[in-house]
Motif scaffolding. Structure first.
Motif, PDB file in Angstrom:
ATOM      1  N   CYS A 138     -12.689   6.145  83.382  1.00  0.00           N
ATOM      2  CA  CYS A 138     -12.237   5.839  84.740  1.00  0.00           C
ATOM      3  C   CYS A 138     -13.419   6.009  85.690  1.00  0.00           C
ATOM      4  N   GLY A 139     -13.185   5.858  86.968  1.00  0.00           N
ATOM      5  CA  GLY A 139     -14.264   6.021  87.924  1.00  0.00           C
ATOM      6  C   GLY A 139     -14.890   7.392  87.852  1.00  0.00           C
ATOM      7  N   ALA A 140     -14.083   8.385  87.537  1.00  0.00           N
ATOM      8  CA  ALA A 140     -14.552   9.746  87.280  1.00  0.00           C
ATOM      9  C   ALA A 140     -13.680  10.305  86.179  1.00  0.00           C
ATOM     10  N   GLY A 141     -14.295  10.704  85.054  1.00  0.00           N
ATOM     11  CA  GLY A 141     -13.528  11.207  83.933  1.00  0.00           C
ATOM     12  C   GLY A 141     -12.875  10.097  83.139  1.00  0.00           C
ATOM     13  N   SER A 142     -11.918  10.460  82.308  1.00  0.00           N
ATOM     14  CA  SER A 142     -11.245   9.466  81.470  1.00  0.00           C
ATOM     15  C   SER A 142      -9.815   9.890  81.209  1.00  0.00           C
ATOM     16  N   ILE A 143      -9.012   8.918  80.781  1.00  0.00           N
ATOM     17  CA  ILE A 143      -7.615   9.205  80.418  1.00  0.00           C
ATOM     18  C   ILE A 143      -7.420   8.941  78.930  1.00  0.00           C
ATOM     19  N   THR A 144      -6.440   9.612  78.389  1.00  0.00           N
ATOM     20  CA  THR A 144      -6.005   9.354  77.018  1.00  0.00           C
ATOM     21  C   THR A 144      -4.801   8.434  77.081  1.00  0.00           C
ATOM     22  N   LEU A 145      -4.908   7.282  76.444  1.00  0.00           N
ATOM     23  CA  LEU A 145      -3.787   6.356  76.403  1.00  0.00           C
ATOM     24  C   LEU A 145      -2.851   6.787  75.284  1.00  0.00           C
ATOM     25  N   VAL A 146      -1.614   7.082  75.626  1.00  0.00           N
ATOM     26  CA  VAL A 146      -0.653   7.612  74.658  1.00  0.00           C
ATOM     27  C   VAL A 146       0.224   6.513  74.069  1.00  0.00           C
ATOM     28  N   ARG A 147       0.615   5.579  74.915  1.00  0.00           N
ATOM     29  CA  ARG A 147       1.550   4.545  74.464  1.00  0.00           C
ATOM     30  C   ARG A 147       1.331   3.288  75.295  1.00  0.00           C
ATOM     31  N   GLY A 148       1.418   2.117  74.648  1.00  0.00           N
ATOM     32  CA  GLY A 148       1.224   0.867  75.363  1.00  0.00           C
ATOM     33  C   GLY A 148       2.011  -0.265  74.726  1.00  0.00           C
ATOM     34  N   GLN A 149       1.989  -1.403  75.386  1.00  0.00           N
ATOM     35  CA  GLN A 149       2.749  -2.558  74.901  1.00  0.00           C
ATOM     36  C   GLN A 149       1.992  -3.832  75.234  1.00  0.00           C
ATOM     37  N   LEU A 150       1.514  -4.513  74.205  1.00  0.00           N
ATOM     38  CA  LEU A 150       0.845  -5.786  74.407  1.00  0.00           C
ATOM     39  C   LEU A 150       1.841  -6.855  74.825  1.00  0.00           C
ATOM     40  N   GLU A 151       1.371  -7.800  75.564  1.00  0.00           N
ATOM     41  CA  GLU A 151       2.189  -8.914  76.034  1.00  0.00           C
ATOM     42  C   GLU A 151       2.936  -9.567  74.866  1.00  0.00           C
ATOM     43  N   GLY A 152       4.265  -9.631  74.978  1.00  0.00           N
ATOM     44  CA  GLY A 152       5.084 -10.261  73.951  1.00  0.00           C
ATOM     45  C   GLY A 152       5.325  -9.429  72.712  1.00  0.00           C
ATOM     46  N   ARG A 153       4.882  -8.175  72.719  1.00  0.00           N
ATOM     47  CA  ARG A 153       5.043  -7.303  71.552  1.00  0.00           C
ATOM     48  C   ARG A 153       5.892  -6.097  71.918  1.00  0.00           C
ATOM     49  N   LYS A 154       6.251  -5.298  70.905  1.00  0.00           N
ATOM     50  CA  LYS A 154       7.041  -4.096  71.149  1.00  0.00           C
ATOM     51  C   LYS A 154       6.131  -2.934  71.544  1.00  0.00           C
ATOM     52  N   PRO A 155       6.680  -1.897  72.186  1.00  0.00           N
ATOM     53  CA  PRO A 155       5.874  -0.723  72.538  1.00  0.00           C
ATOM     54  C   PRO A 155       5.341  -0.030  71.286  1.00  0.00           C
ATOM     55  N   LEU A 156       4.085   0.443  71.363  1.00  0.00           N
ATOM     56  CA  LEU A 156       3.440   1.103  70.235  1.00  0.00           C
ATOM     57  C   LEU A 156       2.689   2.332  70.710  1.00  0.00           C
ATOM     58  N   SER A 157       2.522   3.268  69.794  1.00  0.00           N
ATOM     59  CA  SER A 157       1.672   4.416  70.092  1.00  0.00           C
ATOM     60  C   SER A 157       0.218   3.960  70.116  1.00  0.00           C
TER      61      SER A 157
END
Length: 310
Positions: free
Chosen positions: A273-292
């Motif tokens: 990020c602009g300062a530091g970073s985040i951990t992405l825990v869960r996301g969902q690609l366009e047209g797909r189901k949610p995934l870890s």
């Protein structure tokens, strides 16, 4: 006490139940049924569903600024109208119809976050406290005097959906503890400090777009504040990616340009990020189901060095 009830979404239901326990409710007013789901079938709002279960009369006017609606409200001979998240601005004729006017349960610590989306914007802006105010309504946008303010903390990882539930329960507590005293005149409403007011505008889809140039904490607050509507999102190799859950990474050193995936392996996904970073825990690609995050890495949807939002 004869009390009208104006409300529409799920956050309003606990307050309706609390009001039903202490008052006669001649009328419940909510917004019309709306199309929902894949079949776009008409679906009744939560307040209507609960009111019918309680055997209460329900009206769902398409317009509230009409003589007929003002006459309907006046004919109920109500002592007060209680409003929580109804979703429409009430005209003066309706505000003045009950003997003690209309009182609103607003989900913020007024005068901060006046408007349609106080819960989301409080989280997005990193607030660590919010609450519910019982206020006397006037013709302005949440500008009336306040009877009581009840406060609760906002956890560092609390999402808007979770805070909705907490504030709905708190609103019911306010009804039980304060409404009768306000209607009877035992409580005196204090004017707001208008110079300290901030706004919480209605949400639009574009509000969900992540700005990776912001500090990690601000990005995390944005994601949890936008849950689940309109939803935080970015782009990933030209495709849309909904970011459903994040954490602020434990190590906050500078590791790449904002939006850069600095780690993508079995241990998880980190994004600079602009300062530091985040951990992405869960996301969902366009047209797909949610995934870890691990599933997104295994499917090669996220790889180290990829730049999100590019």
């Amino acid at each position: 006490m004869r009390a009208l009830f104006f409300g529409t979404p799920a956050i309003s239901v606990p307050a309706l139940d609390a009001l039903h326990a202490i008052a006669e409710i001649p009328l419940v007013v909510c917004q019309p049924d709306r199309p929902a789901g894949r079949g776009l079938e008409l679906r009744a709002p939560p307040v209507k569903q609960r009111a019918l279960e309680l055997g209460l009369r329900v009206e769902q006017p398409l317009k509230v600024k009409t003589p007929d609606f003002a006459r309907l409200i006046a004919e109920t001979n109500a002592d007060v109208a209680l409003v929580i998240a109804y979703g429409r601005i009430l005209p003066k004729a309706v505000l003045d119809a009950p003997r003690r006017g209309c009182m609103n349960l607003h989900a913020s610590i007024l005068p901060k976050y006046r408007g349609a989306a106080p819960i989301t914007w409080a989280i997005v802006n990193g607030e660590r406290e919010t609450g519910v105010c019982l206020m006397q309504m006037d013709e302005g946008m949440d500008t009336g005097p306040v009877y009581t303010t009840h406060r609760i903390p906002i956890g560092e990882d609390t999402t808007a959906d979770e805070l909705y539930v907490e504030l709905g329960a708190l609103a019911a507590q306010v009804v039980r503890e304060d409404l009768l005293r306000a209607v009877s005149g035992d409580l005196v409403a204090a004017p707001q400090d208008h110079a300290a007011a901030t706004m919480a505008p209605m949400l639009e889809k574009e509000h969900g777009r992540i700005d990776w140039s912001k500090p990690a904490r601000a990005v995390h607050d944005h994601v949890r504040g936008m849950t689940s509507w309109p939803g935080a999102f970015t782009t990933c190799a030209g495709k849309g990616l909904k970011v459903l859950a994040t954490r602020v990474a434990l190590e906050q050193g500078v590791r790449g340009a904002p939006g850069t995936v600095t780690a993508a392996d079995k241990g998880g996904v980190e994004v600079a990020c602009g300062a530091g970073s985040i951990t992405l825990v869960r996301g969902q690609l366009e047209g797909r189901k949610p995934l870890s995050a691990q599933e997104l890495v295994a499917g090669r949807a996220l790889t180290k060095g990829m730049i999100l939002g590019a």
